[in-house]
Write a protein that holds these residues in place. Structure first.
Motif, PDB file in Angstrom:
ATOM      1  N   TRP A   1       0.831  -1.215   0.000  1.00  0.00           N
ATOM      2  CA  TRP A   1       0.000   0.000   0.000  1.00  0.00           C
ATOM      3  C   TRP A   1       0.860   1.256   0.000  1.00  0.00           C
ATOM      4  O   TRP A   1       0.494   2.269  -0.617  1.00  0.00           O
ATOM      5  CB  TRP A   1      -0.970  -0.001   1.169  1.00  0.00           C
TER       6      TRP A   1
ATOM      7  N   SER B   1       0.617   4.000  -2.967  1.00  0.00           N
ATOM      8  CA  SER B   1       0.296   5.411  -2.714  1.00  0.00           C
ATOM      9  C   SER B   1       1.326   6.333  -3.361  1.00  0.00           C
ATOM     10  O   SER B   1       1.023   7.489  -3.647  1.00  0.00           O
ATOM     11  CB  SER B   1       0.227   5.687  -1.209  1.00  0.00           C
ATOM     12  N   LYS B   2       2.526   5.852  -3.624  1.00  0.00           N
ATOM     13  CA  LYS B   2       3.583   6.630  -4.278  1.00  0.00           C
ATOM     14  C   LYS B   2       3.602   6.389  -5.785  1.00  0.00           C
ATOM     15  O   LYS B   2       4.500   6.872  -6.470  1.00  0.00           O
ATOM     16  CB  LYS B   2       4.957   6.255  -3.702  1.00  0.00           C
ATOM     17  N   ASP B   3       2.626   5.634  -6.288  1.00  0.00           N
ATOM     18  CA  ASP B   3       2.545   5.275  -7.710  1.00  0.00           C
ATOM     19  C   ASP B   3       3.794   4.532  -8.205  1.00  0.00           C
ATOM     20  O   ASP B   3       4.178   4.641  -9.354  1.00  0.00           O
ATOM     21  CB  ASP B   3       2.290   6.502  -8.586  1.00  0.00           C
TER      22      ASP B   3
END
Length: 156
Positions: free
Chosen positions: A26, A30-32
């Motif tokens: 995750w 979230s940081k791609d």
């Protein structure tokens, strides 16, 4: 009973797998950073697979230990019956009951080939000394087979 792998090692594997599966995946999503997220997911899957494999090894070790213990119990019963072999009348009913219980256990806990080998005295020599020698030979031969089975299970 000797475990193949310590339970703490397996717990550590589950912990690290859960960190990868939840936190790392995750976080990277979230940081791609899809490559790192994919690597974390694959790492979690691999660690889970290793932990499950080690659980299986420990379970197999536990099963084999229980089987060897039961065969040892049957050996002690055979020794007790051998000590009674000179009684008049000979304890044939107790002997037959013991043989039936051992054969049933071997068939259910191991497989039918063990039960067949249990009653086969091929390759064994016996000394006949008294009228109850047949009973003693039966117990002695079957005890030898149980010793062989214990050795086989210890080597698995």
């Amino acid at each position: 009973m000797k475990r193949i792998v310590s339970g703490r090692v397996i717990q550590l594997l589950w912990f690290v797998a859960s960190v990868y599966a939840t936190g790392a995946v995750w976080f990277f999503l979230s940081k791609d950073d899809f490559l790192s997220a994919s690597v974390s997911a694959v790492s979690a899957i691999v660690l889970c697979a290793v932990a499950m494999y080690l659980h299986g090894l420990n379970d197999q070790s536990r099963r084999l230990h229980i089987q060897r213990e039961q065969l040892g119990t049957f050996l002690r019963e055979a020794e007790a019956l051998t000590a009674r072999a000179n009684e008049d009348p000979a304890p044939l009913a107790a002997h037959n009951d013991w043989v039936a219980r051992v054969e049933k256990y071997l068939t259910e806990a191991l497989d039918s080939s063990y039960a067949v080998r249990f009653g086969n005295f091929h390759g064994m020599s016996f000394y006949v000394s008294n009228p109850n020698s047949g009973l003693k030979m039966s117990l002695q031969g079957r005890s030898r087979r149980l010793h062989e089975f214990i050795a086989e299970l210890a080597g698995k």
